[in-house]
Write a protein that holds these residues in place. Sequence first.
Motif, PDB file in Angstrom:
ATOM      1  N   UNK A 138      15.145  56.222  29.776  1.00 49.26           N
ATOM      2  CA  UNK A 138      16.326  56.812  30.418  1.00 49.26           C
ATOM      3  C   UNK A 138      16.662  55.935  31.606  1.00 49.26           C
ATOM      4  N   UNK A 139      17.807  55.308  31.535  1.00 51.82           N
ATOM      5  CA  UNK A 139      18.235  54.383  32.582  1.00 51.82           C
ATOM      6  C   UNK A 139      19.368  55.020  33.362  1.00 51.82           C
ATOM      7  N   UNK A 140      19.091  55.356  34.651  1.00 49.31           N
ATOM      8  CA  UNK A 140      20.109  55.980  35.496  1.00 49.31           C
ATOM      9  C   UNK A 140      20.240  55.310  36.852  1.00 49.31           C
ATOM     10  N   UNK A 141      19.131  54.781  37.373  1.00 55.90           N
ATOM     11  CA  UNK A 141      19.128  54.230  38.738  1.00 55.90           C
ATOM     12  C   UNK A 141      18.461  52.856  38.739  1.00 55.90           C
ATOM     13  N   UNK A 142      18.502  52.212  39.886  1.00 51.87           N
ATOM     14  CA  UNK A 142      17.848  50.913  40.046  1.00 51.87           C
ATOM     15  C   UNK A 142      16.345  51.019  39.778  1.00 51.87           C
ATOM     16  N   UNK A 143      15.726  52.133  40.150  1.00 55.59           N
ATOM     17  CA  UNK A 143      14.283  52.302  39.935  1.00 55.59           C
ATOM     18  C   UNK A 143      13.911  52.304  38.460  1.00 55.59           C
ATOM     19  N   UNK A 144      14.861  52.643  37.603  1.00 57.04           N
ATOM     20  CA  UNK A 144      14.598  52.674  36.160  1.00 57.04           C
ATOM     21  C   UNK A 144      14.592  51.282  35.538  1.00 57.04           C
ATOM     22  N   UNK A 145      15.097  50.285  36.237  1.00 54.75           N
ATOM     23  CA  UNK A 145      15.234  48.928  35.704  1.00 54.75           C
ATOM     24  C   UNK A 145      13.987  48.099  36.025  1.00 54.75           C
ATOM     25  N   UNK A 146      12.910  48.402  35.302  1.00 56.79           N
ATOM     26  CA  UNK A 146      11.641  47.704  35.491  1.00 56.79           C
ATOM     27  C   UNK A 146      11.494  46.601  34.437  1.00 56.79           C
ATOM     28  N   UNK A 147      10.850  45.481  34.788  1.00 61.28           N
ATOM     29  CA  UNK A 147      10.666  44.407  33.820  1.00 61.28           C
ATOM     30  C   UNK A 147      10.011  44.903  32.523  1.00 61.28           C
ATOM     31  N   UNK A 148      10.554  44.429  31.431  1.00 60.76           N
ATOM     32  CA  UNK A 148      10.074  44.665  30.074  1.00 60.76           C
ATOM     33  C   UNK A 148      10.261  46.102  29.590  1.00 60.76           C
ATOM     34  N   UNK A 149      11.026  46.922  30.310  1.00 59.09           N
ATOM     35  CA  UNK A 149      11.170  48.322  29.906  1.00 59.09           C
ATOM     36  C   UNK A 149      12.371  48.561  29.003  1.00 59.09           C
ATOM     37  N   UNK A 150      13.338  47.630  28.970  1.00 57.22           N
ATOM     38  CA  UNK A 150      14.577  47.907  28.243  1.00 57.22           C
ATOM     39  C   UNK A 150      15.214  46.611  27.742  1.00 57.22           C
ATOM     40  N   UNK A 151      16.169  46.803  26.857  1.00 55.72           N
ATOM     41  CA  UNK A 151      16.844  45.684  26.211  1.00 55.72           C
ATOM     42  C   UNK A 151      18.272  45.523  26.733  1.00 55.72           C
ATOM     43  N   UNK A 152      18.888  44.427  26.356  1.00 55.29           N
ATOM     44  CA  UNK A 152      20.275  44.160  26.735  1.00 55.29           C
ATOM     45  C   UNK A 152      21.171  45.329  26.333  1.00 55.29           C
ATOM     46  N   UNK A 153      21.074  45.761  25.075  1.00 52.70           N
ATOM     47  CA  UNK A 153      21.932  46.844  24.582  1.00 52.70           C
ATOM     48  C   UNK A 153      21.732  48.133  25.361  1.00 52.70           C
TER      49      UNK A 153
END
Length: 185
Positions: A122-137
């Motif tokens: 679940x990506x909602x905030x800057x804190x959710x954007x951790x290395x290797x946790x999500x893809x471009x899409x």
Amino acid sequence: MNTFGSRAFQLVLLRRMADHQPELVEEARRELGATAAEMREANRRWQAAVRSPRARGALSRYRSMLGEPEGPDRRRVGDLECAALRWRLPLWPDLRFEVLAGPGGAVWNEWLVRAPGAAGPRLRTADDLRPWCCTVDEVAAAFAPVRPMEGTAPSRRRLAFDLPDGRSCVAEFTWGLLQRVAYGP
């Protein structure tokens, strides 16, 4: 030709990711039971296969080195229909290495994507954007609208977007996997 194999291919992916996340790469390399020398050798063999004057087409090379893919599924990109082929890689069990091939087998895109049926973060905030946790899409969907930017290498992409708190940022990806985020004012 001997199969290159998913272990060696994962080392190739890690080699490029080491520029941004050396600690994560070191941990993943140890998980694969590989030495730094093995990672360099896998990358050397991959580059030799890509640059050889007798090089196979990219799609044929992936099949030869990784075996038969999951799929293919058909996907529409603009006006064209392409094949989406995916391979399972043990380091990232919820992801697949996906190759999009157009008519005639020309490879248009190659990157890590979320596996069908796997729950993404679940990506909602800057804190959710951790290395290797999500893809471009996943980042593009969560923070739309995004502005694609030129990457610093063929396996790299960048997306610019605004967070809900109003800050602007640029997310950098290697092989489709988030590596780092730079924040503006």
